[in-house]
Design a protein around this motif. Structure first.
Motif, PDB file in Angstrom:
ATOM      1  N   TYR A 278       8.458   3.141   3.891  1.00 10.84           N
ATOM      2  CA  TYR A 278       8.503   4.200   2.695  1.00 10.84           C
ATOM      3  C   TYR A 278       9.443   4.287   1.925  1.00 10.84           C
ATOM      4  O   TYR A 278       8.554   4.849   0.890  1.00 10.84           O
ATOM      5  CB  TYR A 278       9.533   5.573   4.171  1.00 10.84           C
TER       6      TYR A 278
ATOM      7  N   GLN B 191       7.367   3.055  -0.796  1.00 10.24           N
ATOM      8  CA  GLN B 191       5.900   3.607  -0.966  1.00 10.24           C
ATOM      9  C   GLN B 191       6.372   4.348  -1.908  1.00 10.24           C
ATOM     10  O   GLN B 191       5.613   3.974  -2.756  1.00 10.24           O
ATOM     11  CB  GLN B 191       5.348   4.091   0.056  1.00 10.24           C
TER      12      GLN B 191
ATOM     13  N   GLY C  67       9.670  10.159   8.401  1.00  7.27           N
ATOM     14  CA  GLY C  67       9.049   9.276   8.843  1.00  7.27           C
ATOM     15  C   GLY C  67       8.695   8.984  10.531  1.00  7.27           C
ATOM     16  O   GLY C  67       9.946   9.148  10.691  1.00  7.27           O
TER      17      GLY C  67
ATOM     18  N   ALA D 298       5.013   2.200  10.541  1.00  2.00           N
ATOM     19  CA  ALA D 298       4.841   3.171   9.428  1.00  2.00           C
ATOM     20  C   ALA D 298       3.918   3.395   8.579  1.00  2.00           C
ATOM     21  O   ALA D 298       3.408   4.778   8.146  1.00  2.00           O
ATOM     22  CB  ALA D 298       6.614   3.026   8.361  1.00  2.00           C
TER      23      ALA D 298
ATOM     24  N   MET E 220       5.800  11.043   1.407  1.00  2.45           N
ATOM     25  CA  MET E 220       6.542  10.359   0.194  1.00  2.45           C
ATOM     26  C   MET E 220       5.753  10.810  -0.897  1.00  2.45           C
ATOM     27  O   MET E 220       6.432  10.153  -2.240  1.00  2.45           O
ATOM     28  CB  MET E 220       6.344   8.764   0.705  1.00  2.45           C
TER      29      MET E 220
END
Length: 203
Positions: free
Chosen positions: A18, A21, A167, A177, A187
């Motif tokens: 995450y 990202q 998440g 994920a 995100m």
């Protein structure tokens, strides 16, 4: 602008996914980004010695000093942690505890007026901060709030998304994920908000 992400996970897993990202989205918009994996760092817990008041720095010598310098130089700090027993990980907590003390006393003295502290600017004043937590199901609220409370007491600007920046991943320890479509959207929107604010602040 410079954006760093502190990854509190003890493994290369969902939390790192995450954070990466968010960083990739910001990098694509022209920001300098850096991912700091705390699992690779030796960071002891705060000892409560209060020597940072006089020394204007944490006197416990380990990898914290390098991490703290990255935090000082950043315009935005994103912090991520898996949720273990309803809480953020000990290593991330140690970094935040020591950073909070160090940031406060670097620019302030232990002076009081009528037994009340008079705080001025701190090292983290008006930097952007975004917390991200990852859990299989529950425990998110408290862990996320731990980081939000840290931001609030250290004069950072808390940035959110179109939902809590959490998440959902990790059933039975799995690294999945990439299957959290809603989380990915959250995100990405967080990164857009960070970009928007960084641009406005530094116009």
């Amino acid at each position: 602008m410079k954006v760093i992400a502190l990854c509190g996970s003890p493994r290369n897993g969902n939390t790192e996914f995450y954070l990466t990202q968010v960083l990739n989205h910001l990098k694509a918009q022209g920001h300098e980004t850096s991912l700091i994996l705390l699992k690779d760092k030796k960071v002891e817990q705060c000892t409560g010695c209060y020597q940072c008041i006089d020394q204007k720095a944490c006197v416990v010598q380990d990898d914290f000093q390098a991490v703290f310098q990255e935090m000082i130089e950043a315009d935005c700090i994103v912090a991520g942690s898996p949720v273990y027993n309803g809480s953020i990980t000990p290593r991330l907590k140690a970094v935040l505890d020591r950073a909070g003390f160090s940031a406060r006393w670097m620019k302030n003295e232990l002076n009081t007026t009528d037994k009340k502290y008079n705080w001025g600017q701190m090292v983290f004043s008006r930097k952007l901060f975004a917390p991200i937590t990852v859990a299989r199901k529950t425990g998110q609220t408290f862990a996320w709030s731990q980081m939000a409370l840290w931001a609030g007491v250290n004069d950072l600007v808390l940035v959110g998304s179109n939902y809590w920046t959490v998440g959902t991943a990790g059933t039975s320890g799995s690294k999945n994920a990439d299957e959290d479509i809603e989380g990915a959207s959250i995100m990405e929107h967080l990164a857009d908000n960070l970009h928007f604010l960084l641009t406005k602040i530094h116009q």
